[in-house]
Design an enzyme around this catalytic site. Sequence first.
Site, PDB file in Angstrom:
ATOM      1  N   SER A  68      55.614 -25.274  63.584  1.00 37.17           N
ATOM      2  CA  SER A  68      54.185 -24.986  63.671  1.00 37.17           C
ATOM      3  C   SER A  68      53.348 -26.194  64.068  1.00 37.17           C
ATOM      4  O   SER A  68      52.275 -26.047  64.658  1.00 37.17           O
ATOM      5  CB  SER A  68      53.685 -24.422  62.338  1.00 37.17           C
ATOM      6  OG  SER A  68      54.077 -25.254  61.256  1.00 37.17           O
ATOM      7  N   HIS A 297      47.746 -28.486  58.527  1.00 35.33           N
ATOM      8  CA  HIS A 297      48.254 -28.565  59.896  1.00 35.33           C
ATOM      9  C   HIS A 297      47.204 -29.207  60.808  1.00 35.33           C
ATOM     10  O   HIS A 297      46.012 -29.173  60.503  1.00 35.33           O
ATOM     11  CB  HIS A 297      48.596 -27.171  60.440  1.00 35.33           C
ATOM     12  CG  HIS A 297      49.923 -26.665  60.013  1.00 35.33           C
ATOM     13  ND1 HIS A 297      50.201 -26.328  58.702  1.00 35.33           N
ATOM     14  CD2 HIS A 297      51.070 -26.448  60.705  1.00 35.33           C
ATOM     15  CE1 HIS A 297      51.456 -25.913  58.612  1.00 35.33           C
ATOM     16  NE2 HIS A 297      52.004 -25.987  59.815  1.00 35.33           N
TER      17      HIS A 297
END
Length: 316
Positions: A68, A297
């Site tokens: 990711s 993230h």
Amino acid sequence: MPRAASTSTHHTHRAPHPREAAPRAKALRRWASALAGGLLLATASDTAAHATASDSGGSGTYVALGDSYAAGAGVPAQSAGLCMRSDHDYGHLVAQSLAPPAYRDVTCAGAKVSALTTAQTDAGAVVNGPQLDAVTPDTSLVTLTVAGDNLGTSDFGFGDVAATCSALSVTDPLGTPCRDYYRNTLSDRLNSAAAQLGSALQLIHAHAPQARVLVVGYPAVLPDDPGQCLGKMPVTTGDIAFLRSVLGELDDTVATTARAEHATYVDTLTATLGHDSCSSSPWIEGLIPTSPALSLHPNATGEHAMADAVLGALGR
């Protein structure tokens, strides 16, 4: 989230040309060089093109692999379903700069190292094929970010660990309940992931012998000073320090494995210091994102910083 596949500088110093003994000798050398240049003109351009491909990875197909963090999960615009692949992930940004003849992005959220060689599934359905299938003999550049998801047992990888630490914090608010819970477990998982990563890098070299392979590390998710996360993350101060050390071990493990398998390691931690999830100007989002991205993230700015680090490693 897709289920991860189950686990089963040198600088060449060219010696300087010696001083010519006399002007006549220098003139002869120039004449000979010009003659050789004329005779070899037809092949010189091919040789130069090959050298450029080897140095920058820009004249053949560029393949982006990974999890990711490589996919830019949550960063607009998204595609590839549960893989959450962004058209502004660092691979796309690198490709825009290099302008290779072809670009293949097979990154996928939830990818563990085993997803490089085995399909990822969700509820029994394949969401992404084996990523190494995209690496072919015409590949001249490969970038790869993977192993972070191996820290967790679920599809959420490091997020799984962070959630566990958050849940445990209420049991010992002033202590290190998460560190006490995991002990050496996360180090053991990283050691296992390193062995798999080493094997995968060998396969990449076998599939694309001429490719430049860059293993891209993870950015600064947490600060060096755990006190900066007070009131921003529901994890004890002691466990913030523990998690920061785990992420440091992750990068160190990936870097060591990359170098052992003749790949270039790209440090993105240094490039993102001061912009972690607890900072006032985060390039990595916190548990509750304030910009489009997954929790913990990189956001669009973070992906851009990672791309710049890759381009720097390529001399761009």
